[in-house]
Design a protein around this motif. Sequence first.
Motif, mmCIF file in Angstrom:
data_model
loop_
_atom_site.group_PDB
_atom_site.id
_atom_site.type_symbol
_atom_site.label_atom_id
_atom_site.label_comp_id
_atom_site.label_asym_id
_atom_site.label_seq_id
_atom_site.Cartn_x
_atom_site.Cartn_y
_atom_site.Cartn_z
ATOM 1 N N ARG A 1 53.391 -12.649 34.236
ATOM 2 C CA ARG A 1 54.815 -12.304 34.199
ATOM 3 C C ARG A 1 55.040 -11.275 33.095
ATOM 4 O O ARG A 1 54.560 -11.421 31.987
ATOM 5 C CB ARG A 1 55.660 -13.540 33.922
ATOM 6 N N ARG A 2 55.772 -10.226 33.452
ATOM 7 C CA ARG A 2 56.153 -9.183 32.496
ATOM 8 C C ARG A 2 57.652 -8.973 32.630
ATOM 9 O O ARG A 2 58.104 -8.295 33.557
ATOM 10 C CB ARG A 2 55.411 -7.884 32.776
ATOM 11 N N GLY A 3 58.383 -9.593 31.756
ATOM 12 C CA GLY A 3 59.840 -9.524 31.838
ATOM 13 C C GLY A 3 60.323 -10.255 33.081
ATOM 14 O O GLY A 3 60.008 -11.415 33.297
ATOM 15 N N THR A 4 61.036 -9.562 33.935
ATOM 16 C CA THR A 4 61.591 -10.143 35.159
ATOM 17 C C THR A 4 60.557 -10.259 36.265
ATOM 18 O O THR A 4 60.672 -11.116 37.130
ATOM 19 C CB THR A 4 62.758 -9.258 35.662
ATOM 20 N N TRP A 5 59.562 -9.396 36.254
ATOM 21 C CA TRP A 5 58.638 -9.294 37.380
ATOM 22 C C TRP A 5 57.296 -9.948 37.103
ATOM 23 O O TRP A 5 56.870 -10.080 35.962
ATOM 24 C CB TRP A 5 58.427 -7.820 37.744
ATOM 25 N N VAL A 6 56.616 -10.292 38.208
ATOM 26 C CA VAL A 6 55.266 -10.844 38.138
ATOM 27 C C VAL A 6 54.330 -9.825 38.784
ATOM 28 O O VAL A 6 54.612 -9.315 39.866
ATOM 29 C CB VAL A 6 55.170 -12.211 38.858
ATOM 30 N N TYR A 7 53.227 -9.541 38.099
ATOM 31 C CA TYR A 7 52.228 -8.594 38.587
ATOM 32 C C TYR A 7 50.992 -9.359 39.018
ATOM 33 O O TYR A 7 50.555 -10.290 38.343
ATOM 34 C CB TYR A 7 51.880 -7.573 37.501
ATOM 35 N N TYR A 8 50.420 -8.952 40.151
ATOM 36 C CA TYR A 8 49.269 -9.635 40.751
ATOM 37 C C TYR A 8 48.084 -8.697 40.827
ATOM 38 O O TYR A 8 48.235 -7.484 40.988
ATOM 39 C CB TYR A 8 49.613 -10.105 42.172
ATOM 40 N N TRP A 9 46.888 -9.267 40.728
ATOM 41 C CA TRP A 9 45.645 -8.531 40.927
ATOM 42 C C TRP A 9 44.650 -9.459 41.600
ATOM 43 O O TRP A 9 44.750 -10.677 41.517
ATOM 44 C CB TRP A 9 45.087 -7.984 39.604
ATOM 45 N N SER A 10 43.702 -8.855 42.300
ATOM 46 C CA SER A 10 42.687 -9.661 42.988
ATOM 47 C C SER A 10 41.587 -10.053 42.013
ATOM 48 O O SER A 10 41.395 -9.417 40.973
ATOM 49 C CB SER A 10 42.094 -8.890 44.172
ATOM 50 N N LEU A 11 40.890 -11.113 42.353
ATOM 51 C CA LEU A 11 39.732 -11.570 41.582
ATOM 52 C C LEU A 11 38.489 -11.322 42.442
ATOM 53 O O LEU A 11 38.084 -12.172 43.229
ATOM 54 C CB LEU A 11 39.878 -13.058 41.234
ATOM 55 N N PRO A 12 37.911 -10.121 42.309
ATOM 56 C CA PRO A 12 36.802 -9.748 43.188
ATOM 57 C C PRO A 12 35.594 -10.661 43.060
ATOM 58 O O PRO A 12 34.796 -10.773 43.988
ATOM 59 C CB PRO A 12 36.479 -8.314 42.799
ATOM 60 N N GLU A 13 35.439 -11.359 41.934
ATOM 61 C CA GLU A 13 34.289 -12.261 41.818
ATOM 62 C C GLU A 13 34.346 -13.362 42.880
ATOM 63 O O GLU A 13 33.307 -13.808 43.360
ATOM 64 C CB GLU A 13 34.170 -12.843 40.401
ATOM 65 N N THR A 14 35.547 -13.771 43.276
ATOM 66 C CA THR A 14 35.659 -14.803 44.304
ATOM 67 C C THR A 14 35.291 -14.242 45.674
ATOM 68 O O THR A 14 34.525 -14.859 46.416
ATOM 69 C CB THR A 14 37.079 -15.399 44.334
#
Length: 135
Positions: free
Chosen positions: A95-108
């Motif tokens: 979470r960064r302020g109001t928004w949530v940022y997502y990223w993939s976990l390529p190891e999975t």
Amino acid sequence: MSKQEPAVSDRTSGDDDCCPGLLTAPLGEDQAVELAKVFKALGDPVRLRLLSLIASRAGGEVCVCDLTPAFDLSQPTISHHLKLLRQAGLIDCERRGTWVYYWSLPETTDRLAGILTRPSGEPLPLHVETAGASS
């Protein structure tokens, strides 16, 4: 939000003698339970699209505000799907302020690929025909 451990354990990577892939030896019960959670998360078209949108994003991360318009679904429904992907260890967020940022976990996803890949150069196991099978 905190980082989570991927649902697919480290037993699926590393020493091949210790932990063979799905196509080289039968899975143990614990490994099958862990893998089923990940495949269940991937078994929904919305979640598959979300993972693809996140993983293919230039810069490696995407704001939830950019994901929601891609679907004809409510924001709470998108959040639910993202939560299931996080629980499966396929993505993570912050979470960064109001928004949530997502990223993939390529190891999975790399572990999944390794589990599903037959070692190169090895023949497929002999197929035993069942009674009544046509030739």
